[in-house]
Scaffold this active site. Structure first.
Site, PDB file in Angstrom:
ATOM      1  CG  HIS A 255     -17.463  27.242  -7.951  1.00 51.85           C
ATOM      2  ND1 HIS A 255     -16.260  27.594  -7.364  1.00 51.85           N
ATOM      3  CD2 HIS A 255     -18.230  26.708  -6.948  1.00 51.85           C
ATOM      4  CE1 HIS A 255     -16.275  27.273  -6.077  1.00 51.85           C
ATOM      5  NE2 HIS A 255     -17.449  26.737  -5.804  1.00 51.85           N
TER       6      HIS A 255
ATOM      7  CG  HIS B 107     -22.921  26.412  -5.802  1.00 50.96           C
ATOM      8  ND1 HIS B 107     -22.648  25.087  -5.565  1.00 50.96           N
ATOM      9  CD2 HIS B 107     -21.850  27.109  -5.347  1.00 50.96           C
ATOM     10  CE1 HIS B 107     -21.464  24.979  -4.979  1.00 50.96           C
ATOM     11  NE2 HIS B 107     -20.952  26.200  -4.836  1.00 50.96           N
TER      12      HIS B 107
END
Length: 409
Positions: free
Chosen positions: A395, A397
């Site tokens: 993922h 950010h």
């Protein structure tokens, strides 16, 4: 004639022989060395030279080549002998990347047909590309065996679809890494491969042994070897291996009902079995390599089982608000299909496309003032425990809405 020589002549002749013998004996070692060298050269080149010198054509091909196999079907069904077309491995002239083969086909691909004419010179003329070779053979040997319906638009259409939309991506079934034609991911290439089979299936006749009825066509020769590939390989990627209904029926019938197709089936399959036993698919994503890591909270968000404040979604990427924001604007951008990408260090060539998409989406969202971004953003990927990664699903950010300091904490 020595019976008619005088005694004096015979004595003179014997003296000459006695003088010549030592001279002849002196050159024997040199003669033996020459003969040995000649034998070595002959042994090294006798196979290709014999093949090309005696045959009118030479087909450079190997049994596992599905594109070469369509040519072999035509040779077998027309009864074209090795005196007319001899089949030789490209290794006989150094391999596909050798200078000798590149002169015949600069693309370095199989199959390639040389026209040797009457003098047996293999570089006299060459024809690359299997479809072109097939059409040359159908014209050259039009009075031998079946015609293969060269003027049938249905046959030509199936062959065209095969060459444009199947062979260009068939590497997704056996090559280690993408791209596969225009596709950067194996999964999408396999989906497209199966879609094209369905399109061809709609063109198949319901009657007769062959694709278009009772007569064998170029379409039969073209797609059959590729479907041998598909039947053998698709199950390795979690597919059933069963073809669309009409193709499945045709395939099974022609293997049993046509000895030449059965011969090619054996040639290709036996080669694929050797690939299999050598572990070819062991390190190929979606075959030997699969994602066995446990499901994460992100998988549940993608599935809709856990709610999230989603700000972006497409077929591949999902972006949502971080529930513990570290900045006024804080988004997480993830791949919907983790595909073994639990962290950035797990990335491989199979992930190049999705990594690019993730960064593109992150960049686009960082410009959206409605999400709280102003003049720039910090884009962060935590990879592994030391970096503070908490969820084993890659993922990104995207943080903004305030000034950032460096170095980060």
């Amino acid at each position: 004639h020595s019976r008619f020589q005088s005694p004096e002549s015979r004595v003179h002749e014997n003296k000459r022989m006695i003088v010549l013998i030592p001279k002849f004996t002196a050159i024997i070692p040199f003669l033996l060395s020459f003969l040995t060298l000649l034998a070595d050269v002959t042994n090294a080149y006798s196979i290709p030279m014999t093949m090309t010198m005696n045959a009118k054509h030479t087909l450079y091909d190997v049994p596992v080549s599905n594109n070469g196999a369509r040519v072999r079907i035509i040779l077998y069904k027309k009864g074209i002998t090795s005196e007319e077309v001899d089949i030789v491995s490209p290794m006989e002239i150094g391999g596909l990347k050798s200078e000798s083969f590149q002169k015949l086909n600069p693309q370095g691909k199989m199959p390639c047909l040389t026209i040797n004419h009457d003098i047996g010179v293999s570089d006299s003329s060459s024809i690359p590309e299997s479809d072109t070779i097939c059409r040359y053979l159908l014209h050259t040997y039009e009075h031998e065996g079946p015609s293969f319906l060269p003027n049938s638009y249905q046959s030509n259409l199936i062959a065209r679809i095969h060459d444009m939309y199947l062979t260009t991506i068939q590497g997704c079934l056996y090559k280690a890494t993408p791209p596969f034609g225009i596709y950067r991911t194996r999964a999408k290439a396999i989906e497209e491969f199966e879609r094209q089979l369905s399109i061809i299936n709609d063109l198949v006749s319901e009657n007769g042994l062959y694709l278009l009825g009772d007569d064998v066509s170029l379409a039969d020769a073209t797609i059959f070897p590729t479907l041998v590939f598909a039947k053998f390989m698709l199950p390795k990627f979690g597919r059933s291996g069963e073809l669309p209904s009409k193709l499945e029926k045709w395939y099974n019938n022609v293997v049993v009902g046509d000895a030449d197709f059965e011969k090619v089936h054996q040639e290709v399959t036996s080669s694929l079995q050797k690939w299999d036993s050598s572990g070819r698919w062991d390190q190929i994503w979606l075959a030997g390599l699969i994602d066995n890591d446990p499901e994460t909270i992100f998988d549940k968000i993608v599935a809709g089982d856990i709610p999230a404040s989603i700000v972006y979604s497409d077929d591949d990427v999902l972006a949502f608000q971080d529930i513990n924001p570290a900045a006024p604007a804080h988004l997480l951008v993830i791949p919907k299909d983790r595909a073994n990408l639990s962290g950035l260090s797990k990335a491989s060539d199979d992930h190049i496309e999705i990594l690019g998409k993730l960064l593109k989406v992150a960049g686009d969202l960082s410009k959206d003032a409605s999400l709280g971004f102003s003049d720039g953003a910090r884009v962060v990927i935590n990879d592994g425990p030391d970096a503070g990664q908490e969820v084993a699903h890659l993922h990104i950010h995207v943080l903004g809405g305030r000034s950032m300091t460096w170095p980060p904490g």
